[in-house]
Design a protein around this motif. Structure first.
Motif, PDB file in Angstrom:
ATOM      1  N   CYS A 289       5.572 -45.993  16.163  1.00 56.47           N
ATOM      2  CA  CYS A 289       6.996 -45.949  16.458  1.00 56.47           C
ATOM      3  C   CYS A 289       7.212 -45.959  17.816  1.00 56.47           C
ATOM      4  N   ILE A 290       6.659 -45.342  18.414  1.00 52.57           N
ATOM      5  CA  ILE A 290       6.696 -45.353  19.985  1.00 52.57           C
ATOM      6  C   ILE A 290       6.669 -46.903  20.789  1.00 52.57           C
ATOM      7  N   ALA A 291       5.615 -47.729  19.941  1.00 52.49           N
ATOM      8  CA  ALA A 291       5.567 -48.973  20.445  1.00 52.49           C
ATOM      9  C   ALA A 291       6.926 -49.702  19.934  1.00 52.49           C
ATOM     10  N   PHE A 292       7.323 -49.451  18.850  1.00 52.50           N
ATOM     11  CA  PHE A 292       8.463 -50.167  18.281  1.00 52.50           C
ATOM     12  C   PHE A 292       9.741 -50.063  18.975  1.00 52.50           C
ATOM     13  N   GLY A 293       9.865 -48.622  19.354  1.00 55.37           N
ATOM     14  CA  GLY A 293      10.970 -48.012  20.176  1.00 55.37           C
ATOM     15  C   GLY A 293      11.193 -48.593  21.617  1.00 55.37           C
TER      16      GLY A 293
END
Length: 144
Positions: free
Chosen positions: A75-79
């Motif tokens: 999720c951090i990477a997608f953000g």
């Protein structure tokens, strides 16, 4: 007032919610069905434009002890990709128990299992966004 869009990002489904014009309430918008991160990103970009979102709140799954596991890292990477692609601020927001709360609310409303599966991600996104909006409101009350 700028509208805020929230995402409950998942491997195959991503729930989307948006704030009202005043930033007081959250409404579920849709569940994006996707096979790839790129497909999800494209649809999020379309929705952000349509809804005139000026900020994205992305659910960050944390372990119950507050640590971030593999799903949180995704999720951090997608953000980061969202922020780079949309040129909008992306805020990560603790999403612990949002899906549980959504499931409970749907069970209490006696929604069938098939229907729950269709809407749970959208409802989780709305709960996530409402939590974020409420915290901003409390912050304004504390400082204003």
């Amino acid at each position: 007032m700028p509208r805020i869009m929230a995402l409950d990002y998942g491997d195959r489904r991503t729930g989307v919610a948006v704030s009202d014009a005043f930033g007081w309430t959250a409404q579920g918008v849709e569940v994006i069905q996707h096979k790839t991160e790129d497909a999800c990103l494209r649809r999020v970009a379309e929705l952000a434009s349509e809804l005139e979102a000026e900020e994205i709140v992305l659910g960050l799954p944390k372990n119950m002890n507050g640590t971030i596991g593999p799903r949180g890292d995704l999720c951090i990477a997608f953000g980061a990709r969202l922020e780079e692609t949309l040129k909008l601020p992306v805020k990560l927001w603790d999403e612990r128990l949002t899906t549980v709360a959504a499931e409970r609310a749907l069970l209490e409303a006696d929604v069938s299992r098939a229907k729950r599966k269709q809407v749970i991600d959208k409802m989780a996104a709305a709960i996530l966004l409402q939590s974020y909006l409420d915290s901003r409101s409390r912050g304004a009350n504390l400082h204003g």
